[in-house]
Design a protein around this motif. Sequence first.
Motif, PDB file in Angstrom:
ATOM      1  N   LEU B 400       0.838  -1.197   0.000  1.00 43.25           N
ATOM      2  CA  LEU B 400       0.000   0.000   0.000  1.00 43.25           C
ATOM      3  C   LEU B 400       0.879   1.256   0.000  1.00 43.25           C
ATOM      4  N   GLU B 401       2.093   1.133   0.558  1.00 49.80           N
ATOM      5  CA  GLU B 401       3.009   2.283   0.546  1.00 49.80           C
ATOM      6  C   GLU B 401       3.315   2.744  -0.883  1.00 49.80           C
ATOM      7  N   LEU B 402       3.346   1.807  -1.833  1.00 48.82           N
ATOM      8  CA  LEU B 402       3.545   2.192  -3.234  1.00 48.82           C
ATOM      9  C   LEU B 402       2.452   3.154  -3.664  1.00 48.82           C
ATOM     10  N   ILE B 421      -8.129  -2.615  -1.170  1.00 45.25           N
ATOM     11  CA  ILE B 421      -6.822  -2.272  -0.618  1.00 45.25           C
ATOM     12  C   ILE B 421      -6.920  -2.440   0.901  1.00 45.25           C
ATOM     13  N   MET B 422      -5.781  -2.445   1.575  1.00 46.17           N
ATOM     14  CA  MET B 422      -5.834  -2.741   3.013  1.00 46.17           C
ATOM     15  C   MET B 422      -4.581  -2.217   3.707  1.00 46.17           C
ATOM     16  N   THR B 423      -4.758  -1.815   4.949  1.00 47.85           N
ATOM     17  CA  THR B 423      -3.593  -1.376   5.730  1.00 47.85           C
ATOM     18  C   THR B 423      -3.121  -2.504   6.635  1.00 47.85           C
ATOM     19  N   SER B 424      -1.839  -2.430   7.007  1.00 48.41           N
ATOM     20  CA  SER B 424      -1.293  -3.354   8.003  1.00 48.41           C
ATOM     21  C   SER B 424      -0.521  -2.535   9.032  1.00 48.41           C
ATOM     22  N   GLU B 425       0.069  -3.233  10.012  1.00 48.04           N
ATOM     23  CA  GLU B 425       0.855  -2.543  11.033  1.00 48.04           C
ATOM     24  C   GLU B 425       2.021  -1.773  10.422  1.00 48.04           C
ATOM     25  N   LEU B 426       2.492  -2.221   9.264  1.00 44.66           N
ATOM     26  CA  LEU B 426       3.671  -1.566   8.688  1.00 44.66           C
ATOM     27  C   LEU B 426       3.371  -0.172   8.144  1.00 44.66           C
ATOM     28  N   ASN B 427       2.091   0.167   7.987  1.00 42.28           N
ATOM     29  CA  ASN B 427       1.758   1.507   7.515  1.00 42.28           C
ATOM     30  C   ASN B 427       1.771   2.553   8.630  1.00 42.28           C
ATOM     31  N   ALA B 428       2.051   2.103   9.850  1.00 42.52           N
ATOM     32  CA  ALA B 428       1.935   3.010  11.001  1.00 42.52           C
ATOM     33  C   ALA B 428       3.218   3.752  11.338  1.00 42.52           C
ATOM     34  N   GLY B 429       4.256   3.613  10.529  1.00 46.55           N
ATOM     35  CA  GLY B 429       5.471   4.365  10.822  1.00 46.55           C
ATOM     36  C   GLY B 429       6.761   3.583  10.630  1.00 46.55           C
ATOM     37  N   ALA B 430       6.644   2.289  10.318  1.00 50.63           N
ATOM     38  CA  ALA B 430       7.853   1.482  10.144  1.00 50.63           C
ATOM     39  C   ALA B 430       8.578   1.798   8.842  1.00 50.63           C
ATOM     40  N   LEU B 431       7.880   2.470   7.924  1.00 53.58           N
ATOM     41  CA  LEU B 431       8.462   2.747   6.598  1.00 53.58           C
ATOM     42  C   LEU B 431       8.423   4.247   6.330  1.00 53.58           C
ATOM     43  N   PRO B 432       9.139   5.030   7.147  1.00 52.50           N
ATOM     44  CA  PRO B 432       8.979   6.489   7.083  1.00 52.50           C
ATOM     45  C   PRO B 432       9.558   7.105   5.816  1.00 52.50           C
ATOM     46  N   MET B 433       8.984   8.266   5.440  1.00 56.47           N
ATOM     47  CA  MET B 433       9.538   9.080   4.366  1.00 56.47           C
ATOM     48  C   MET B 433      10.770   9.840   4.884  1.00 56.47           C
ATOM     49  N   SER B 434      11.453  10.553   3.983  1.00 54.33           N
ATOM     50  CA  SER B 434      12.621  11.349   4.402  1.00 54.33           C
ATOM     51  C   SER B 434      12.246  12.432   5.408  1.00 54.33           C
ATOM     52  N   ASN B 435      10.996  12.883   5.395  1.00 56.84           N
ATOM     53  CA  ASN B 435      10.595  13.937   6.331  1.00 56.84           C
ATOM     54  C   ASN B 435      10.254  13.377   7.713  1.00 56.84           C
ATOM     55  N   GLY B 436      10.428  12.080   7.896  1.00 51.16           N
ATOM     56  CA  GLY B 436      10.206  11.480   9.204  1.00 51.16           C
ATOM     57  C   GLY B 436       8.778  11.031   9.448  1.00 51.16           C
ATOM     58  N   LEU B 437       7.861  11.415   8.563  1.00 52.03           N
ATOM     59  CA  LEU B 437       6.457  11.015   8.730  1.00 52.03           C
ATOM     60  C   LEU B 437       6.179   9.712   7.984  1.00 52.03           C
ATOM     61  N   ARG B 439       3.724   7.738   5.361  1.00 50.97           N
ATOM     62  CA  ARG B 439       3.020   8.271   4.196  1.00 50.97           C
ATOM     63  C   ARG B 439       1.548   8.559   4.498  1.00 50.97           C
ATOM     64  N   LEU B 440       0.968   7.825   5.435  1.00 53.30           N
ATOM     65  CA  LEU B 440      -0.404   8.151   5.839  1.00 53.30           C
ATOM     66  C   LEU B 440      -0.445   9.492   6.569  1.00 53.30           C
ATOM     67  N   GLN B 441       0.525   9.717   7.458  1.00 57.08           N
ATOM     68  CA  GLN B 441       0.569  11.025   8.142  1.00 57.08           C
ATOM     69  C   GLN B 441       0.750  12.162   7.144  1.00 57.08           C
ATOM     70  N   SER B 442       1.647  11.978   6.193  1.00 57.62           N
ATOM     71  CA  SER B 442       1.880  13.012   5.176  1.00 57.62           C
ATOM     72  C   SER B 442       0.604  13.291   4.388  1.00 57.62           C
ATOM     73  N   ARG B 443      -0.123  12.222   4.084  1.00 53.90           N
ATOM     74  CA  ARG B 443      -1.332  12.371   3.284  1.00 53.90           C
ATOM     75  C   ARG B 443      -2.421  13.133   4.032  1.00 53.90           C
ATOM     76  N   PHE B 444      -2.506  12.871   5.314  1.00 56.69           N
ATOM     77  CA  PHE B 444      -3.613  13.437   6.096  1.00 56.69           C
ATOM     78  C   PHE B 444      -3.120  14.494   7.083  1.00 56.69           C
ATOM     79  N   THR B 454      -7.869   5.060   9.425  1.00 59.89           N
ATOM     80  CA  THR B 454      -7.450   4.132   8.377  1.00 59.89           C
ATOM     81  C   THR B 454      -6.656   2.968   8.967  1.00 59.89           C
ATOM     82  N   LEU B 455      -5.760   3.308   9.885  1.00 56.88           N
ATOM     83  CA  LEU B 455      -4.940   2.266  10.500  1.00 56.88           C
ATOM     84  C   LEU B 455      -5.756   1.348  11.398  1.00 56.88           C
ATOM     85  N   ALA B 456      -6.782   1.918  12.005  1.00 56.03           N
ATOM     86  CA  ALA B 456      -7.570   1.142  12.967  1.00 56.03           C
ATOM     87  C   ALA B 456      -8.433   0.086  12.286  1.00 56.03           C
TER      88      ALA B 456
END
Lengths: 559, 559
Positions: B400-402, B421-437, B439-444, B454-456
């Motif tokens: 989903l990060e793609l 589509i579906m979220t998993s635990e890995l969307n909660a911050g384990a794969l951060p962008m260069s800005n430290g957020l 991608r879900l945080q950046s989006r919202f 979304t994560l819940a």
Amino acid sequence: MINFQTSPDQYKHWKLSIDGPVATLTMDVQEDVTLAEGYKLKLNSYDLGVDIELADAIQRLRFEHPQVRAVVLTSLKPRIFCAGANIYMLGTSSHAFKVNFCKFTNETRCAIEDDSRHSGRRYIAALNGTASGGGYELAIACDEIYLVDDGNSAISLPEVPLLGVLPGTGGLTRLVDKRKVRRDRADVFSTLAEGLKGKRAKEWGLIDDYFPRSKFQESIDARVREIVDDVTRKGSEALDLDAGKPSQTNSLSYGIKLNPLQVEVKPAGLDYKYVTLVLNREQRYADLTMRGPEGAPQQTPAEIELAGDSYWPLQAYRELDDALLYLRVNEPEIGLICLRTQGEISNVMAIDHTLTANRDHWLVREIVLNMARVLRRLDLTAKSFFSIVEPESCFAGNLLELMLASDRSYMLNDPDKLVEIMTSELNAGALPMSNGLSRLQSRFLAEPEKAEATLARTEPFETAEAEAAGLITFAPDDLDWEDEIRVAIEERTSLSPDALTGMEASLRFAGPETMDTKIYGRLTAWQNWIFQRPNAVGPEGALTNYGKPTQAHFDYKRT
Amino acid sequence: MINFQTSPDQYKHWKLSIDGPVATLTMDVQEDVTLAEGYKLKLNSYDLGVDIELADAIQRLRFEHPQVRAVVLTSLKPRIFCAGANIYMLGTSSHAFKVNFCKFTNETRCAIEDDSRHSGRRYIAALNGTASGGGYELAIACDEIYLVDDGNSAISLPEVPLLGVLPGTGGLTRLVDKRKVRRDRADVFSTLAEGLKGKRAKEWGLIDDYFPRSKFQESIDARVREIVDDVTRKGSEALDLDAGKPSQTNSLSYGIKLNPLQVEVKPAGLDYKYVTLVLNREQRYADLTMRGPEGAPQQTPAEIELAGDSYWPLQAYRELDDALLYLRVNEPEIGLICLRTQGEISNVMAIDHTLTANRDHWLVREIVLNMARVLRRLDLTAKSFFSIVEPESCFAGNLLELMLASDRSYMLNDPDKLVEIMTSELNAGALPMSNGLSRLQSRFLAEPEKAEATLARTEPFETAEAEAAGLITFAPDDLDWEDEIRVAIEERTSLSPDALTGMEASLRFAGPETMDTKIYGRLTAWQNWIFQRPNAVGPEGALTNYGKPTQAHFDYKRT
């Protein structure tokens, strides 16, 4: 020579009208009144001349009409709010002019946000017609955006799809960072030449609301009344906006007049009352000297109001601002400014004490905020700055910021002569950089305790002390002084001006980033890059061919 | 075609040696082994080929030698550590190649810092000779810098004074933001062609210490021993570095082997096991399909170690990384990548659950950190990305990060077909962008509660639900689907590639800035600007004329 001074009675393109707590800034650009030849300012498009008036109006609101609580930006043209920067003007301008034009318009929009944030005036973009490109970028610098819903009027950023350049006045940054529009929607919007109309624009967060034409004016009026009530009630408490306002409750009008600056233009420079600029054109550097105050006769807000725009911290910084703008646009080959000061440290300190003691008074607040803006203009000027600290200089308090803003400083080390610098309360955060830090904080990122120690000291620093405290770069002794300064100037002015611009933009702003630094750093750098790409400005580029029968042709290689 | 795959037995320029917890990376560049014609790699200067080996070595340390706690970078050449990027290579390269070269070398240096931050390995630059330009920039990416004190060896950033360009591999940013060097000293250092030697370099914070040549090696060895003891004691606790390490205390060597990726190169694309790249060169876009895992046979760390580099999240992301690098350098005219996935959502979710449940195991941690780096490589790729979400796709969890990394997403809305589509635990911050957020945080950014909601959710999102949740850009129905995708591709690939690069670099990274985003946003954009200025690359430019009998001549207008 481009002159940045104007006043409402000279405006050609804007009308500023005041009705109690509400100001209306109406755009009505005169097609034929342009700063250069070769283009017409159709559809409320603008050139630098138009934006100089806007910057002046915002500045005057703060000093001449402090009672204003809401500012409505709108247009006198039917069906069009503003079409943005004039494309033919951009297409015929030099690269350097385009860059400086965008920088100034960015500073004007940041001045709107500075006014909103610090002086509690709310800016309302009343889009009574289409706002495209820089027109929408002007709107997004306001606090609230309302669009007429007439089946035609739209907001748009057509730069990428039509011109092959970026919306260069903060638009992209403000989309995602100020209005926090979802990035995929920002992507769609920024590639959609025709833009979006009311309903979808609101849904995507690009505007706050839309109203049918028949109800547009009354809806804006109603919202403005709400804002005025709200700001008057909440804003006054929070910001103490009314401190210093005359106590007669029916006296809405107070404020001071900003008179034209008196400047003598000489072949080799400018002479203001407190600022002298000497251009050494052959050597590509200038000496800019600020003279400190002659004593500190004004001690109370009443005396300051009486002095008005002749009060030293207002007049001297207005002069500095004008000199910086002059240098940017009219003297491109001057690559280095040697900053010097002249006067009594005690007089500068007295001014700073008065400003600090009366910081809640409306006029004092505006004066300090203006000093901060001028110093930020210096930080953002693409020229090198060296401070030269000599006997009889007065790098103290607010003038010490000049030294801290410099890329380097040289302080004479001569046991026989008194050379001193000094901090005041104003160095503690009242004059922040674009990154939100004080210049002392920025300087001592690695050792914040040094910033504290510097501020805590109530005595001046002699040269050796200043060096030990980390405040200056070099302290040549009297035997080496002249040679060292001469060589430093020669070396600096021999370097590639482009490499220096990029280097200074990277080294000056360590630490946190803000929306402002993103606009001046990231967005501007990308725009500057694109502004010299053949796909934009080459013979087959989109900017070059806009509005011509010929078509743009791209080299599609991605970089 | 430039190939980014290599391995230690193929290295020409670096030697990687391992001695228990200490690795030594020795630079010994072979002058004649270059990636292109027309230059020699003298004095340990580098081209892309040299840096591909360095990137590979750092990657292998993490997977093949996890027991390593300290990495010493040094040189086999007498009196020279590294002279930086080869200037003749830069002078003869196209603008696009220069930009992509700098981006890759920046990513390699960020990978060093990523290893230090997240995997607790300390990097020591043992400068046994002069480190200039990119040589010092490599050192400043390390945790500690030691310089030999022999009266000759210096550190320097001579790009501005000698070449009229910037130190483009993060040097300026790391000077003031990482080492927090005072900005006036950074200014002096960055304009001083000859650089600084031990004493002053240490005083200014540019290095950590200096040692005479006779004691250099023993001093480095002593410091390395200290670090190893320290990291082993403190670091192991904090990061749980040893989780998953075999329990026999004398077994220092564990780790898995990174075998060469198997890729079939076809005229119109690349075929890996899990990644297929189809190049539509006429239309200037590519389809990149990632296939999900075939079931989730590995559930325990032992099974994952046994699977090694064939474990799906490692192999698939290594393949994606290779495909992205291929696209950047070898396919400049491809401006748009349509990202597609194929597989079972449940299989992707099972992988993510396994990774999350075993996140403290050394190998699982390295696998997830690698996925994060590959996704950041995608964020930083100067091409547009559209995600295409169709039946039988598996945009779930890590995949989903793609979609979240894409500039836009299109999801089919067809009542007769299941598209999810579906979220998993890995969307909660384990794969951060260069800005430290995330991608879900950046989006919202505007509505952080939407990221939480979304994560819940533990069920998949069908198209209408995904649209309501704000996760996708467009949801065309089955009648419009093909046309809408086709038109979107045609429109995107018709736009100016330069404007798109600047626009995407501005819109992708809303929110906070970090040293990484400053390097890729601000510094890179200025460098790109300078890289096309006549003062650098014109016939009279400094870069063009370096080392020639002719001299550079500048247009001194400041921009």
